[in-house]
Write a protein that holds these residues in place. Structure first.
Motif, PDB file in Angstrom:
ATOM      1  N   ARG A 157     -13.842   4.818   3.523  1.00 39.76           N
ATOM      2  CA  ARG A 157     -12.494   5.059   3.003  1.00 39.76           C
ATOM      3  C   ARG A 157     -12.506   5.849   1.699  1.00 39.76           C
ATOM      4  O   ARG A 157     -11.643   6.700   1.464  1.00 39.76           O
ATOM      5  CB  ARG A 157     -11.778   3.715   2.796  1.00 39.76           C
ATOM      6  CG  ARG A 157     -10.347   3.820   2.252  1.00 39.76           C
ATOM      7  CD  ARG A 157      -9.431   4.532   3.232  1.00 39.76           C
ATOM      8  NE  ARG A 157      -9.388   3.846   4.512  1.00 39.76           N
ATOM      9  CZ  ARG A 157      -8.501   2.914   4.836  1.00 39.76           C
ATOM     10  NH1 ARG A 157      -7.582   2.554   3.966  1.00 39.76           N
ATOM     11  NH2 ARG A 157      -8.524   2.348   6.027  1.00 39.76           N
ATOM     12  N   GLU A 180      -5.056   2.818   0.646  1.00 40.67           N
ATOM     13  CA  GLU A 180      -6.006   1.864   0.088  1.00 40.67           C
ATOM     14  C   GLU A 180      -6.580   0.988   1.198  1.00 40.67           C
ATOM     15  O   GLU A 180      -5.966   0.804   2.248  1.00 40.67           O
ATOM     16  CB  GLU A 180      -5.328   0.981  -0.961  1.00 40.67           C
ATOM     17  CG  GLU A 180      -4.839   1.723  -2.201  1.00 40.67           C
ATOM     18  CD  GLU A 180      -5.978   2.148  -3.126  1.00 40.67           C
ATOM     19  OE1 GLU A 180      -7.082   1.573  -3.036  1.00 40.67           O
ATOM     20  OE2 GLU A 180      -5.738   3.056  -3.942  1.00 40.67           O
ATOM     21  N   LEU A 181      -7.749   0.437   0.931  1.00 42.20           N
ATOM     22  CA  LEU A 181      -8.373  -0.485   1.877  1.00 42.20           C
ATOM     23  C   LEU A 181      -7.480  -1.716   2.030  1.00 42.20           C
ATOM     24  O   LEU A 181      -6.931  -2.215   1.044  1.00 42.20           O
ATOM     25  CB  LEU A 181      -9.748  -0.894   1.352  1.00 42.20           C
ATOM     26  CG  LEU A 181     -10.732  -1.508   2.347  1.00 42.20           C
ATOM     27  CD1 LEU A 181     -11.161  -0.485   3.390  1.00 42.20           C
ATOM     28  CD2 LEU A 181     -11.945  -2.049   1.607  1.00 42.20           C
ATOM     29  N   ASP A 182      -7.315  -2.209   3.252  1.00 44.78           N
ATOM     30  CA  ASP A 182      -6.454  -3.357   3.449  1.00 44.78           C
ATOM     31  C   ASP A 182      -7.063  -4.607   2.809  1.00 44.78           C
ATOM     32  O   ASP A 182      -8.275  -4.690   2.584  1.00 44.78           O
ATOM     33  CB  ASP A 182      -6.191  -3.591   4.945  1.00 44.78           C
ATOM     34  CG  ASP A 182      -7.460  -3.986   5.684  1.00 44.78           C
ATOM     35  OD1 ASP A 182      -7.757  -5.197   5.740  1.00 44.78           O
ATOM     36  OD2 ASP A 182      -8.166  -3.091   6.192  1.00 44.78           O
ATOM     37  N   GLU A 183      -6.200  -5.569   2.512  1.00 45.05           N
ATOM     38  CA  GLU A 183      -6.608  -6.769   1.762  1.00 45.05           C
ATOM     39  C   GLU A 183      -7.692  -7.567   2.489  1.00 45.05           C
ATOM     40  O   GLU A 183      -8.622  -8.077   1.874  1.00 45.05           O
ATOM     41  CB  GLU A 183      -5.389  -7.664   1.519  1.00 45.05           C
ATOM     42  CG  GLU A 183      -4.371  -7.083   0.553  1.00 45.05           C
ATOM     43  CD  GLU A 183      -4.872  -7.108  -0.877  1.00 45.05           C
ATOM     44  OE1 GLU A 183      -5.737  -7.955  -1.189  1.00 45.05           O
ATOM     45  OE2 GLU A 183      -4.409  -6.280  -1.676  1.00 45.05           O
ATOM     46  N   THR A 224      -9.985  -6.537   4.704  1.00 40.38           N
ATOM     47  CA  THR A 224     -11.283  -5.857   4.658  1.00 40.38           C
ATOM     48  C   THR A 224     -11.880  -5.931   3.266  1.00 40.38           C
ATOM     49  O   THR A 224     -13.094  -6.144   3.106  1.00 40.38           O
ATOM     50  CB  THR A 224     -11.142  -4.386   5.100  1.00 40.38           C
ATOM     51  OG1 THR A 224     -10.562  -4.348   6.405  1.00 40.38           O
ATOM     52  CG2 THR A 224     -12.487  -3.687   5.129  1.00 40.38           C
ATOM     53  N   PRO A 238       1.646  -5.197  -2.844  1.00 42.96           N
ATOM     54  CA  PRO A 238       1.296  -4.330  -1.716  1.00 42.96           C
ATOM     55  C   PRO A 238       0.452  -3.158  -2.172  1.00 42.96           C
ATOM     56  O   PRO A 238       0.633  -2.643  -3.274  1.00 42.96           O
ATOM     57  CB  PRO A 238       2.668  -3.868  -1.207  1.00 42.96           C
ATOM     58  CG  PRO A 238       3.591  -4.021  -2.375  1.00 42.96           C
ATOM     59  CD  PRO A 238       3.086  -5.202  -3.136  1.00 42.96           C
ATOM     60  N   ARG A 239      -0.492  -2.745  -1.347  1.00 43.45           N
ATOM     61  CA  ARG A 239      -1.338  -1.616  -1.663  1.00 43.45           C
ATOM     62  C   ARG A 239      -0.792  -0.361  -0.980  1.00 43.45           C
ATOM     63  O   ARG A 239      -0.196  -0.446   0.093  1.00 43.45           O
ATOM     64  CB  ARG A 239      -2.768  -1.869  -1.166  1.00 43.45           C
ATOM     65  CG  ARG A 239      -3.423  -3.067  -1.822  1.00 43.45           C
ATOM     66  CD  ARG A 239      -3.726  -2.816  -3.283  1.00 43.45           C
ATOM     67  NE  ARG A 239      -4.266  -4.019  -3.931  1.00 43.45           N
ATOM     68  CZ  ARG A 239      -4.617  -4.068  -5.201  1.00 43.45           C
ATOM     69  NH1 ARG A 239      -4.486  -3.013  -5.958  1.00 43.45           N
ATOM     70  NH2 ARG A 239      -5.083  -5.182  -5.722  1.00 43.45           N
ATOM     71  N   ARG A 277      -8.265  -8.616  -6.751  1.00 45.79           N
ATOM     72  CA  ARG A 277      -7.395  -8.076  -5.700  1.00 45.79           C
ATOM     73  C   ARG A 277      -5.921  -8.284  -6.014  1.00 45.79           C
ATOM     74  O   ARG A 277      -5.067  -7.585  -5.469  1.00 45.79           O
ATOM     75  CB  ARG A 277      -7.733  -8.736  -4.353  1.00 45.79           C
ATOM     76  CG  ARG A 277      -9.078  -8.324  -3.797  1.00 45.79           C
ATOM     77  CD  ARG A 277      -9.340  -8.934  -2.433  1.00 45.79           C
ATOM     78  NE  ARG A 277      -9.610 -10.368  -2.513  1.00 45.79           N
ATOM     79  CZ  ARG A 277      -8.833 -11.305  -1.992  1.00 45.79           C
ATOM     80  NH1 ARG A 277      -7.730 -10.980  -1.357  1.00 45.79           N
ATOM     81  NH2 ARG A 277      -9.171 -12.579  -2.092  1.00 45.79           N
ATOM     82  N   PRO A 335      -0.714   2.911   1.356  1.00 44.85           N
ATOM     83  CA  PRO A 335      -1.306   2.973   2.696  1.00 44.85           C
ATOM     84  C   PRO A 335      -2.710   3.562   2.732  1.00 44.85           C
ATOM     85  O   PRO A 335      -3.448   3.328   3.680  1.00 44.85           O
ATOM     86  CB  PRO A 335      -0.313   3.860   3.473  1.00 44.85           C
ATOM     87  CG  PRO A 335       0.486   4.564   2.420  1.00 44.85           C
ATOM     88  CD  PRO A 335       0.541   3.655   1.248  1.00 44.85           C
TER      89      PRO A 335
END
Length: 203
Positions: free
Chosen positions: A43, A20-23, A25, A15-16, A85, A18
């Motif tokens: 971002r 961080e750029l979502d997976e 995107t 999990p990144r 990623r 909050p």
């Protein structure tokens, strides 16, 4: 660029945070999607600008921060497809790595003299004796001390204190070992303490 540890391609990515750029995107940005890449810039442009501004502060003749920020994101997009990623590195840390190395290279090339500033000097005007004047004096002393740090020490300090990177992340960022990170941070903090002590002695 520092090689990132590879993992099982079928593994679930960690999990990144909050911020961080979502997976999804990020994956689209890696495929070259223009909108996703704009989202990435939006971002992360603020921390990139902040780091470059602090790194280059007081350096006459350095290129505009906007130019180095643009170069940072150009390099990000050239290398983005290779960013893992599923690896341990945060995207923000990876991007700040690129920005900090650009700034360090620029400072190593130039190393211009900085006009001396007296951090104990009283600000002009009737507010010189109030709390705002005291904060101004301390801020000037701190900024002067940061400006006087070598590029390598300055980068370590800013990445830790302003961007809250872990020691291991800083070591990877600057391509140094953990002991060197601790040593640089210790010496940078000692320089800042001395600067503040001089301000208080001058009062």
């Amino acid at each position: 660029m520092t090689a990132l540890a590879s993992r099982d391609p079928d593994a679930v990515p960690p999990p990144r945070p909050p911020d961080e750029l979502d997976e999804l995107t990020l994956a689209r940005a890696q495929r070259g999607d223009a909108r996703a890449r704009r989202d990435l810039v939006l971002r992360y442009q603020r921390p990139v600008f902040a780091l470059l501004s602090r790194m280059l502060h007081g350096r006459a003749g350095a290129p505009p921060v906007e130019d180095l920020a643009q170069e940072t994101f150009l390099r990000v997009f050239r290398a983005l497809q290779g960013f893992d990623r599923r690896g341990p590195a945060r995207l923000s840390t990876w991007i700040l790595t690129i920005a900090s190395r650009l700034a360090i290279d620029e400072l190593r090339r130039r190393r211009p003299d900085i006009a001396p500033i007296d951090p104990a000097a009283e600000p002009a005007g009737p507010a010189a004796a109030d709390a705002d004047a005291e904060r101004t004096r301390l801020a000037a002393a701190l900024q002067l001390a940061i400006d006087d740090l070598s590029p390598e020490f300055r980068a370590a300090f800013l990445l830790r204190e302003y961007h809250e990177l872990e020691y291991a992340e800083i070591a990877d960022n600057l391509q140094i070992d953990l002991g060197t990170v601790k040593s640089r941070l210790s010496r940078a903090r000692a320089a800042l303490r001395r600067a503040l002590e001089e301000v208080y002695r001058a009062r």
